[in-house]
Design an enzyme around this catalytic site. Sequence first.
Site, PDB file in Angstrom:
ATOM      1  N   ASP A  81       0.831  -1.207   0.000  1.00  0.00           N
ATOM      2  CA  ASP A  81       0.000   0.000   0.000  1.00  0.00           C
ATOM      3  C   ASP A  81       0.866   1.258   0.000  1.00  0.00           C
ATOM      4  OD1 ASP A  81      -2.451  -1.322  -0.019  1.00  0.00           O
ATOM      5  OD2 ASP A  81      -2.401  -1.622   2.145  1.00  0.00           O
ATOM      6  N   GLY A  82       2.016   1.175   0.682  1.00  0.00           N
ATOM      7  CA  GLY A  82       2.935   2.318   0.714  1.00  0.00           C
ATOM      8  C   GLY A  82       3.424   2.682  -0.688  1.00  0.00           C
TER       9      GLY A  82
ATOM     10  N   ASN B 139      -5.071   8.653   1.950  1.00  0.00           N
ATOM     11  CA  ASN B 139      -5.483   8.018   3.212  1.00  0.00           C
ATOM     12  C   ASN B 139      -5.927   9.043   4.252  1.00  0.00           C
ATOM     13  OD1 ASN B 139      -5.214   5.319   2.714  1.00  0.00           O
ATOM     14  ND2 ASN B 139      -3.224   5.083   3.700  1.00  0.00           N
ATOM     15  N   GLU B 140      -4.976   9.875   4.662  1.00  0.00           N
ATOM     16  CA  GLU B 140      -5.279  10.785   5.766  1.00  0.00           C
ATOM     17  C   GLU B 140      -4.204  11.845   5.946  1.00  0.00           C
ATOM     18  OE1 GLU B 140      -2.415   8.572   6.547  1.00  0.00           O
ATOM     19  OE2 GLU B 140      -4.007   7.284   7.305  1.00  0.00           O
TER      20      GLU B 140
ATOM     21  N   ARG C 256      -7.429  19.356  23.116  1.00  0.00           N
ATOM     22  CA  ARG C 256      -6.094  19.213  23.727  1.00  0.00           C
ATOM     23  C   ARG C 256      -5.769  17.734  23.748  1.00  0.00           C
ATOM     24  NH1 ARG C 256      -8.361  23.137  26.392  1.00  0.00           N
ATOM     25  NH2 ARG C 256      -7.212  25.033  26.839  1.00  0.00           N
TER      26      ARG C 256
ATOM     27  N   ASP D  11      -2.914  14.393  22.034  1.00  0.00           N
ATOM     28  CA  ASP D  11      -1.748  14.007  21.230  1.00  0.00           C
ATOM     29  C   ASP D  11      -1.871  14.470  19.790  1.00  0.00           C
ATOM     30  OD1 ASP D  11      -0.641  12.851  23.385  1.00  0.00           O
ATOM     31  OD2 ASP D  11      -0.669  10.789  22.644  1.00  0.00           O
TER      32      ASP D  11
ATOM     33  N   ALA E 124      -5.781  10.429  21.775  1.00  0.00           N
ATOM     34  CA  ALA E 124      -5.603  10.672  23.216  1.00  0.00           C
ATOM     35  C   ALA E 124      -5.937  12.102  23.624  1.00  0.00           C
ATOM     36  CB  ALA E 124      -4.162  10.310  23.616  1.00  0.00           C
TER      37      ALA E 124
HETATM   38  P1  NAD Z   1       3.786   1.416   6.951  1.00  0.00           P
HETATM   39  O1  NAD Z   1       4.824   0.695   6.194  1.00  0.00           O
HETATM   40  O2  NAD Z   1       3.987   1.664   8.425  1.00  0.00           O
HETATM   41  O3  NAD Z   1       2.388   0.641   6.698  1.00  0.00           O
HETATM   42  C1  NAD Z   1       1.284   0.843   7.419  1.00  0.00           C
HETATM   43  C2  NAD Z   1       0.256  -0.257   7.167  1.00  0.00           C
HETATM   44  O4  NAD Z   1      -0.943   0.392   6.741  1.00  0.00           O
HETATM   45  C3  NAD Z   1       0.575  -1.301   6.101  1.00  0.00           C
HETATM   46  O5  NAD Z   1       0.236  -2.571   6.609  1.00  0.00           O
HETATM   47  C4  NAD Z   1      -0.349  -0.944   4.943  1.00  0.00           C
HETATM   48  O6  NAD Z   1      -0.742  -2.067   4.176  1.00  0.00           O
HETATM   49  C5  NAD Z   1      -1.520  -0.373   5.689  1.00  0.00           C
HETATM   50  N1  NAD Z   1      -2.371   0.531   4.913  1.00  0.00           N
HETATM   51  C6  NAD Z   1      -2.021   1.616   4.201  1.00  0.00           C
HETATM   52  N2  NAD Z   1      -3.099   2.171   3.644  1.00  0.00           N
HETATM   53  C7  NAD Z   1      -4.149   1.403   4.021  1.00  0.00           C
HETATM   54  C8  NAD Z   1      -5.544   1.471   3.786  1.00  0.00           C
HETATM   55  N3  NAD Z   1      -6.072   2.473   3.085  1.00  0.00           N
HETATM   56  N4  NAD Z   1      -6.334   0.534   4.346  1.00  0.00           N
HETATM   57  C9  NAD Z   1      -5.836  -0.461   5.083  1.00  0.00           C
HETATM   58  N5  NAD Z   1      -4.528  -0.584   5.351  1.00  0.00           N
HETATM   59  C10 NAD Z   1      -3.705   0.352   4.834  1.00  0.00           C
HETATM   60  O7  NAD Z   1       3.532   2.827   6.284  1.00  0.00           O
HETATM   61  P2  NAD Z   1       3.385   3.197   4.772  1.00  0.00           P
HETATM   62  O8  NAD Z   1       3.428   1.990   3.932  1.00  0.00           O
HETATM   63  O9  NAD Z   1       4.309   4.320   4.494  1.00  0.00           O
HETATM   64  O10 NAD Z   1       1.885   3.757   4.783  1.00  0.00           O
HETATM   65  C11 NAD Z   1       1.535   4.963   5.390  1.00  0.00           C
HETATM   66  C12 NAD Z   1       0.213   4.727   6.043  1.00  0.00           C
HETATM   67  O11 NAD Z   1       0.424   3.993   7.224  1.00  0.00           O
HETATM   68  C13 NAD Z   1      -0.480   5.982   6.476  1.00  0.00           C
HETATM   69  O12 NAD Z   1      -1.249   6.553   5.451  1.00  0.00           O
HETATM   70  C14 NAD Z   1      -1.306   5.486   7.645  1.00  0.00           C
HETATM   71  O13 NAD Z   1      -2.653   5.235   7.280  1.00  0.00           O
HETATM   72  C15 NAD Z   1      -0.696   4.186   8.041  1.00  0.00           C
HETATM   73  N6  NAD Z   1      -0.326   4.258   9.454  1.00  0.00           N
HETATM   74  C16 NAD Z   1      -1.041   3.496  10.308  1.00  0.00           C
HETATM   75  C17 NAD Z   1      -0.788   3.567  11.664  1.00  0.00           C
HETATM   76  C18 NAD Z   1      -1.615   2.718  12.592  1.00  0.00           C
HETATM   77  O14 NAD Z   1      -2.426   1.928  12.103  1.00  0.00           O
HETATM   78  N7  NAD Z   1      -1.434   2.866  13.895  1.00  0.00           N
HETATM   79  C19 NAD Z   1       0.210   4.405  12.170  1.00  0.00           C
HETATM   80  C20 NAD Z   1       0.923   5.164  11.253  1.00  0.00           C
HETATM   81  C21 NAD Z   1       0.643   5.083   9.875  1.00  0.00           C
END
Ligand code: NAD
Length: 268
Positions: free
Chosen positions: A45-46, A122-123, A148, A150, A185
């Site tokens: 996905d990245g 994504n976000e 207020r 994180d 949080a």
């Molecule tokens: P990464 O390598 O840490 O991968 C994050 C995970 O998110 C991977 O397993 C990927 O398959 C999954 N992912 C990405 N988009 C998705 C979607 N739309 N639906 C379901 N799963 C999805 O980071 P990366 O590959 O650089 O991807 C960045 C994304 O990681 C950000 O857009 C964010 O959504 C996600 N992320 C998730 C968390 C969390 O779940 N706590 C924390 C930080 C970032």
Amino acid sequence: MKFSILSRGDEKSNKIRTQIKDYLVEFKLDYDEVEPDLVISVGGDGTLLEAFHTYVERLDKTAFIGVHTGHLGFYADWMPEELEKLIIEIARNPYRVVEYPLLEVTITPNSGAEEDRYLALNECTIKTSEGSVVLDIEIKGDHFETFRGDGLCVSTPSGSTAYNKALGGAILHPSLEAIQVTEMASINNRVFRTIGSPLILPSHHTCLFKPLNDRSFLFTIDHITRTYKDVKSIQCRVAEEKVRFARFRPFPFWKRVHDSFVSDEHSK
Ligand code: NAD
């Protein structure tokens, strides 16, 4: 048709990239990294997020498709074993395009300097490394609350299964033109109060965040991180632009959610 391929860069993805490229060129398709009609991402996905941001300036002329070479691909839904089938589909058959909504983020500095505009697949998250994020939240021009905590996450419907899900947000079907705001949080006690629930805003409702302290902020736009000092406001809304995915076979959103998070035993 013109196509380009973006690989995650590991050996397996590079090998598949070369295979797809050679076959499609043999089928008389043009390899064009500058103005492709179809962008094939090979990795996870990245990699698809990277492909999206590489061609973010020409989303109306580009369709994306993802081949996954690692585990769990939400956007990358073709497997390496299906390569031959995919290549023939691309070479021989017109594809259907499905469009998903995007998030528009506009960051305005206090200095009067020009604002920065981003699109997220994504976000966007707003965090700080200097204590708590403190900001006023306005929805459609009206003050809603002072946050207020994180940080905050504002996600698209297709991004609702990513970071948003980990924060307890709802999963939204991408036919809904909406964005979702989730808290990280939040501080809640007799003095400070936030709603505590994720908020889902329709496309005609803009959300404005106004920082109340002079912290520097860490913004993530999908996999990209940016630091900003002296931020006046951050505006989030559903973007006018959409992302286009090439579909060579039906793969309903809820099936993808099921196969990614519940079980993939029926998909084999
Ligand atoms: P990464 O390598 O840490 O991968 C994050 C995970 O998110 C991977 O397993 C990927 O398959 C999954 N992912 C990405 N988009 C998705 C979607 N739309 N639906 C379901 N799963 C999805 O980071 P990366 O590959 O650089 O991807 C960045 C994304 O990681 C950000 O857009 C964010 O959504 C996600 N992320 C998730 C968390 C969390 O779940 N706590 C924390 C930080 C970032």
